[in-house]
Design a protein around this motif. Structure first.
Motif, PDB file in Angstrom:
ATOM      1  N   LEU A  32       0.825  -1.207   0.000  1.00  0.00           N
ATOM      2  CA  LEU A  32       0.000   0.000   0.000  1.00  0.00           C
ATOM      3  C   LEU A  32       0.863   1.263   0.000  1.00  0.00           C
ATOM      4  N   VAL A  33       2.053   1.182   0.604  1.00  0.00           N
ATOM      5  CA  VAL A  33       2.935   2.358   0.666  1.00  0.00           C
ATOM      6  C   VAL A  33       3.352   2.816  -0.730  1.00  0.00           C
ATOM      7  N   PRO A  34       3.973   1.940  -1.553  1.00  0.00           N
ATOM      8  CA  PRO A  34       4.310   2.401  -2.909  1.00  0.00           C
ATOM      9  C   PRO A  34       3.076   2.702  -3.756  1.00  0.00           C
ATOM     10  N   MET A  35       1.940   2.072  -3.457  1.00  0.00           N
ATOM     11  CA  MET A  35       0.718   2.385  -4.195  1.00  0.00           C
ATOM     12  C   MET A  35       0.292   3.828  -3.932  1.00  0.00           C
ATOM     13  N   LEU A  36       0.399   4.265  -2.678  1.00  0.00           N
ATOM     14  CA  LEU A  36       0.053   5.649  -2.344  1.00  0.00           C
ATOM     15  C   LEU A  36       1.021   6.633  -3.008  1.00  0.00           C
ATOM     16  N   LEU A  47       1.009   1.972 -10.242  1.00  0.00           N
ATOM     17  CA  LEU A  47      -0.121   1.739  -9.333  1.00  0.00           C
ATOM     18  C   LEU A  47      -0.792   0.404  -9.636  1.00  0.00           C
ATOM     19  N   LEU A  48      -0.993   0.117 -10.907  1.00  0.00           N
ATOM     20  CA  LEU A  48      -1.604  -1.157 -11.296  1.00  0.00           C
ATOM     21  C   LEU A  48      -0.681  -2.330 -10.978  1.00  0.00           C
ATOM     22  N   ALA A  49       0.638  -2.129 -11.171  1.00  0.00           N
ATOM     23  CA  ALA A  49       1.601  -3.207 -10.907  1.00  0.00           C
ATOM     24  C   ALA A  49       1.626  -3.561  -9.424  1.00  0.00           C
ATOM     25  N   PHE A  50       1.670  -2.550  -8.567  1.00  0.00           N
ATOM     26  CA  PHE A  50       1.681  -2.826  -7.128  1.00  0.00           C
ATOM     27  C   PHE A  50       0.353  -3.422  -6.678  1.00  0.00           C
ATOM     28  N   GLY A  51      -0.754  -2.969  -7.272  1.00  0.00           N
ATOM     29  CA  GLY A  51      -2.052  -3.541  -6.932  1.00  0.00           C
ATOM     30  C   GLY A  51      -2.137  -5.011  -7.309  1.00  0.00           C
ATOM     31  N   ALA A  52      -1.652  -5.346  -8.516  1.00  0.00           N
ATOM     32  CA  ALA A  52      -1.664  -6.745  -8.966  1.00  0.00           C
ATOM     33  C   ALA A  52      -0.775  -7.604  -8.078  1.00  0.00           C
ATOM     34  N   THR A  53       0.381  -7.079  -7.685  1.00  0.00           N
ATOM     35  CA  THR A  53       1.289  -7.824  -6.801  1.00  0.00           C
ATOM     36  C   THR A  53       0.648  -8.061  -5.438  1.00  0.00           C
ATOM     37  N   ALA A  54      -0.049  -7.053  -4.926  1.00  0.00           N
ATOM     38  CA  ALA A  54      -0.718  -7.198  -3.626  1.00  0.00           C
ATOM     39  C   ALA A  54      -1.797  -8.268  -3.687  1.00  0.00           C
ATOM     40  N   ILE A  55      -2.544  -8.290  -4.771  1.00  0.00           N
ATOM     41  CA  ILE A  55      -3.596  -9.307  -4.926  1.00  0.00           C
ATOM     42  C   ILE A  55      -2.981 -10.700  -5.016  1.00  0.00           C
ATOM     43  N   ALA A  56      -1.873 -10.824  -5.771  1.00  0.00           N
ATOM     44  CA  ALA A  56      -1.204 -12.124  -5.910  1.00  0.00           C
ATOM     45  C   ALA A  56      -0.661 -12.594  -4.567  1.00  0.00           C
ATOM     46  N   ALA A  57      -0.049 -11.677  -3.798  1.00  0.00           N
ATOM     47  CA  ALA A  57       0.491 -12.052  -2.491  1.00  0.00           C
ATOM     48  C   ALA A  57      -0.623 -12.462  -1.536  1.00  0.00           C
ATOM     49  N   LEU A  58      -1.723 -11.723  -1.560  1.00  0.00           N
ATOM     50  CA  LEU A  58      -2.856 -12.046  -0.687  1.00  0.00           C
ATOM     51  C   LEU A  58      -3.445 -13.404  -1.050  1.00  0.00           C
ATOM     52  N   LEU A  99       6.471  -6.040 -13.866  1.00  0.00           N
ATOM     53  CA  LEU A  99       5.187  -5.544 -14.366  1.00  0.00           C
ATOM     54  C   LEU A  99       5.272  -4.097 -14.843  1.00  0.00           C
ATOM     55  N   VAL A 100       6.051  -3.271 -14.155  1.00  0.00           N
ATOM     56  CA  VAL A 100       6.202  -1.888 -14.588  1.00  0.00           C
ATOM     57  C   VAL A 100       7.060  -1.821 -15.853  1.00  0.00           C
ATOM     58  N   GLY A 101       8.080  -2.665 -15.930  1.00  0.00           N
ATOM     59  CA  GLY A 101       8.864  -2.790 -17.152  1.00  0.00           C
ATOM     60  C   GLY A 101       9.753  -1.615 -17.482  1.00  0.00           C
ATOM     61  N   GLN A 102      10.351  -1.006 -16.461  1.00  0.00           N
ATOM     62  CA  GLN A 102      11.221   0.147 -16.691  1.00  0.00           C
ATOM     63  C   GLN A 102      12.686  -0.221 -16.491  1.00  0.00           C
ATOM     64  N   GLY A 103      13.534   0.132 -17.444  1.00  0.00           N
ATOM     65  CA  GLY A 103      14.970  -0.018 -17.294  1.00  0.00           C
ATOM     66  C   GLY A 103      15.453  -1.458 -17.268  1.00  0.00           C
TER      67      GLY A 103
END
Length: 517
Positions: A32-36, A47-58, A99-103
């Motif tokens: 939730l911290v990086p999502m905020l 935001l979508l990448a962290f949300g998807a990761t949170a759902i997968a972890a849960l 998921l973010v795909g940067q660098g």
């Protein structure tokens, strides 16, 4: 004699996985911290990448929880659970990068390397361009947060906040921090875990406030609130990640001096802070390991400062200015880098590839020392070196006086001979893995025609196994581990994992006795 049922001698892996599920489930909340942060800066993809990761972890955590753990947690189950925890959280932590795909960190192997380096507080990186132009601020803050979570320990945090883990909390904390020196500070192990985390959080917040205060005071113009938080999150865990490409070199001399005492605190046994807060400062002064820890850093700093002060090649350094003949600059650089390497923090205030060979070899030796037991520092640890030196001194004495009975004492207490043997076994394993790892790194470099000297390979192995971060040459403090092939990076992932677990809890899983008898 009645044979022991097979079910009684096997590891209860279902309990280990069920407890792992509870930790993974709560790991989702930290996302939730990086999502905020992503929402604040308008970073929609992150935001979508962290949300998807949170759902997968849960989802994974809830699925593993259904295995229903046995309330009587044994030592073997604790070893298995802790070892798996550090692997699984690193895999989950790698998902946002992919998921973010940067660098350069977007590929799976690089993402796993960066995530393992984060959670194990190693600080080695494979990001080729650390900048806000290439990476979202939320992604770079996630790197910092992984180190803060891993510093005091994911499992220790779980014991502190999850009452269902308190029954086997002692076994879990012993498995996660198996080195000598772990103390039960309160009657209940969960209270001890909470006390450690409160101290950890308090010092972290203190550093953030100080760094941002320096910015507001006009002596640290580029120490923004973001940078203050980012560096506060990675100093106390002795992590060393920085959102600045040139680490702490990017900041003023005042900032560099200000960070030093926090690195020293991070490498100190946290039990000493507990006694200090309870009004017992004598406990700190009398502690043999703390005296050895401070004394070693003082001696190394003095020697390195002398080498820098007299080095003609540093008379006009292009990045940080002249060091030769400048007492403050040579003392600051020597103090910062010595403390950073001994505590395994891994920050840098200049590229020590430019130092002379003697100073570099001293830093390499410091990589094998490590912080105190009960600290967030890694490496072999000061207390083990003290015990080894005292036992060698005892052997010299008993060689002359074979009938003498002379126990090894530390802090006025006689040490158990079994504990001494365990320290020798750990240290021998550590050195053996270091040597084998160095050989494998060199062989793999030759396979892909990567120009790598033996000294560079040794430093890269020592930096990953000891969770230090930067090494020398190609893996120097202003470079990265990006040039290594994927196979070497995976080897280093294993080294970081072994180093964080202090080897034995991981290697014991490979023995047949662990699983059968």
């Amino acid at each position: 004699m009645t044979p022991v049922p097979r079910a009684d001698v096997r590891v209860d892996w279902r309990t280990s996985l069920a407890l792992l599920g509870r930790i993974v489930k709560w790991l989702a909340a930290t996302l939730l911290v990086p999502m905020l942060v992503a929402a604040y800066y308008g970073e929609r993809r992150a935001l979508l990448a962290f949300g998807a990761t949170a759902i997968a972890a849960l989802a994974l955590g809830l699925a593993l929880e259904r295995l229903e753990p046995n309330p009587d947690l044994g030592t073997r189950e604790a070893f298995l659970m802790v070892s798996l925890t550090w692997l699984v959280v690193a895999i989950i932590g790698a998902l946002p990068y992919v998921l973010v795909g940067q660098g350069t960190v977007a590929t799976p192997v690089n993402a796993l390397f960066e995530s393992m380096s984060g959670f194990t507080t190693t600080g080695a990186t494979v990001i080729g361009d650390i900048s806000f132009e290439t990476h979202d601020r939320s992604i770079l803050l996630w790197r910092q947060l992984t180190q803060w979570l891993g510093g005091m320990g994911i499992v220790v945090l779980a014991v502190a906040i999850l009452p269902e883990l308190s029954v086997g909390g002692a076994q879990l904390m012993d498995a996660e921090a198996p080195g000598p020196g772990l103390e039960k500070l309160t009657p209940r192990i969960a209270e001890t875990a909470r006390a450690l985390w409160k101290i950890y959080a308090l010092i972290t917040v203190t550093e953030i406030v100080l760094l941002y205060g320096l910015h507001l005071g006009g002596v640290a113009p580029n120490m923004s609130l973001y940078n203050a938080v980012a560096h506060g999150l990675t100093t106390m865990p002795t992590g060393g990640f920085s959102p600045e490409a040139r680490s702490i070199e990017a900041f003023s001399a005042v900032v560099q001096w200000a960070i030093v005492p926090f690195m020293v605190a991070a490498g100190t046994n946290f039990a000493l802070f507990w006694y200090l807060l309870r009004g017992d400062p004598r406990r700190v002064v009398r502690d043999a390991e703390f005296r050895g820890y401070v004394g070693l850093m003082a001696v190394l700093t003095a020697v390195v400062a002398g080498l820098l002060f007299t080095d003609p090649n540093l008379a006009a350094h292009p990045e940080v200015g002249a060091i030769t003949g400048d007492l403050e600059a040579s003392l600051r650089q020597a103090t910062f880098q010595t403390v950073s390497i001994v505590t395994t923090t891994g920050y840098a205030t200049m590229d020590f590839n430019d130092w002379n060979a003697t100073a570099q070899y001293l830093l390499l030796a410091a990589m094998l020392v490590g912080g105190s037991a009960g600290s967030t520092g890694s490496g072999i640890k000061i207390v083990r070196w003290l015990v080894i030196l005292k036992s060698l001194k005892r052997e010299l004495f008993t060689t002359i006086h074979p009938d003498a009975v002379r126990p090894v004492r530390l802090g006025g207490h006689a040490l158990d001979e079994r504990a001494i043997r365990g320290i020798y076994a750990f240290s021998l394993l550590y050195i053996a893995i270091f040597l084998v790892g160095t050989g494998l790194v060199l062989l793999d470099a030759a396979r892909v025609d990567l120009a790598l000297t033996g000294f560079e390979a040794m430093s890269a192995t020592a930096a990953t196994l000891g969770n230090v971060g930067p090494g020398f040459g190609v893996v120097g403090p202003m470079n990265s581990y990006l040039p290594f092939p994927a196979s070497t990076k995976l080897l280093m992932v294993a080294l970081m994992w072994l180093g964080r677990l202090e080897i034995l809890p991981a290697l014991v899983l490979l023995t047949s006795a662990f699983w059968r008898s």
